[in-house]
Scaffold this motif. Structure first.
Motif, PDB file in Angstrom:
ATOM      1  N   GLN A   9       0.827  -1.211   0.000  1.00  0.00           N
ATOM      2  CA  GLN A   9       0.000   0.000   0.000  1.00  0.00           C
ATOM      3  C   GLN A   9       0.857   1.255   0.000  1.00  0.00           C
ATOM      4  O   GLN A   9       0.587   2.202  -0.741  1.00  0.00           O
ATOM      5  CB  GLN A   9      -0.909   0.035   1.228  1.00  0.00           C
ATOM      6  CG  GLN A   9      -2.063  -0.919   1.193  1.00  0.00           C
ATOM      7  CD  GLN A   9      -2.872  -0.783   2.475  1.00  0.00           C
ATOM      8  OE1 GLN A   9      -2.366  -1.044   3.563  1.00  0.00           O
ATOM      9  NE2 GLN A   9      -4.120  -0.374   2.331  1.00  0.00           N
ATOM     10  N   LEU A  10       1.872   1.285   0.848  1.00  0.00           N
ATOM     11  CA  LEU A  10       2.702   2.485   0.951  1.00  0.00           C
ATOM     12  C   LEU A  10       3.483   2.709  -0.339  1.00  0.00           C
ATOM     13  O   LEU A  10       3.584   3.834  -0.817  1.00  0.00           O
ATOM     14  CB  LEU A  10       3.646   2.396   2.154  1.00  0.00           C
ATOM     15  CG  LEU A  10       4.462   3.646   2.467  1.00  0.00           C
ATOM     16  CD1 LEU A  10       3.575   4.884   2.605  1.00  0.00           C
ATOM     17  CD2 LEU A  10       5.286   3.445   3.725  1.00  0.00           C
ATOM     18  N   GLN A  11       4.003   1.629  -0.931  1.00  0.00           N
ATOM     19  CA  GLN A  11       4.745   1.788  -2.179  1.00  0.00           C
ATOM     20  C   GLN A  11       3.834   2.289  -3.298  1.00  0.00           C
ATOM     21  O   GLN A  11       4.229   3.126  -4.101  1.00  0.00           O
ATOM     22  CB  GLN A  11       5.430   0.487  -2.592  1.00  0.00           C
ATOM     23  CG  GLN A  11       6.388   0.655  -3.765  1.00  0.00           C
ATOM     24  CD  GLN A  11       7.524   1.610  -3.439  1.00  0.00           C
ATOM     25  OE1 GLN A  11       8.362   1.323  -2.596  1.00  0.00           O
ATOM     26  NE2 GLN A  11       7.562   2.768  -4.092  1.00  0.00           N
ATOM     27  N   ALA A  12       2.602   1.800  -3.361  1.00  0.00           N
ATOM     28  CA  ALA A  12       1.648   2.256  -4.384  1.00  0.00           C
ATOM     29  C   ALA A  12       1.371   3.750  -4.225  1.00  0.00           C
ATOM     30  O   ALA A  12       1.319   4.489  -5.219  1.00  0.00           O
ATOM     31  CB  ALA A  12       0.356   1.456  -4.300  1.00  0.00           C
ATOM     32  N   ALA A  13       1.225   4.216  -2.983  1.00  0.00           N
ATOM     33  CA  ALA A  13       1.003   5.643  -2.741  1.00  0.00           C
ATOM     34  C   ALA A  13       2.232   6.454  -3.133  1.00  0.00           C
ATOM     35  O   ALA A  13       2.120   7.528  -3.732  1.00  0.00           O
ATOM     36  CB  ALA A  13       0.657   5.880  -1.269  1.00  0.00           C
ATOM     37  N   CYS A  14       3.415   5.947  -2.816  1.00  0.00           N
ATOM     38  CA  CYS A  14       4.662   6.635  -3.160  1.00  0.00           C
ATOM     39  C   CYS A  14       4.867   6.682  -4.673  1.00  0.00           C
ATOM     40  O   CYS A  14       5.333   7.694  -5.213  1.00  0.00           O
ATOM     41  CB  CYS A  14       5.850   5.955  -2.491  1.00  0.00           C
ATOM     42  SG  CYS A  14       5.981   6.265  -0.723  1.00  0.00           S
TER      43      CYS A  14
END
Length: 95
Positions: free
Chosen positions: A44-49
């Motif tokens: 999730q965090l990588q997708a947002a980044c």
């Protein structure tokens, strides 16, 4: 303005935001960055980044904290210190 030093696991702090010393690609790294990604939910965090990358040295962006107790993660890319004559101080202040 008061200043307080807190010694604690940054991934367990219930705060408005934590700061991640990121790379300009906002890709998951090692150390504290890796711990933040793991605790937040790396996918999730990588997708947002990925939606915000790349950034320039000295810039900052914000993402949700996802599974972290922190509401947000502020990702900023600090300079690599060479000799202090290549704008490192200004870039660090900009972070």
């Amino acid at each position: 303005m008061p200043f307080t030093i807190v010694r604690q696991d940054i991934t367990k702090m219930k705060v408005d935001a934590i700061v991640n010393a990121a790379n300009t690609d906002l890709a998951q790294g090692g150390g504290v960055c890796g711990a933040i990604f793991k605790a937040a939910g790396a996918v999730q965090l990588q997708a947002a980044c990925d939606k915000l990358a790349p950034i320039h040295t000295g810039e900052a962006v914000i993402t949700p904290g996802f599974k972290l107790p922190a509401k947000h993660v502020i990702h900023t890319a600090g300079p690599v210190y060479r000799d202090g004559k290549h704008g490192e101080e200004e870039q660090l202040r900009s972070c």
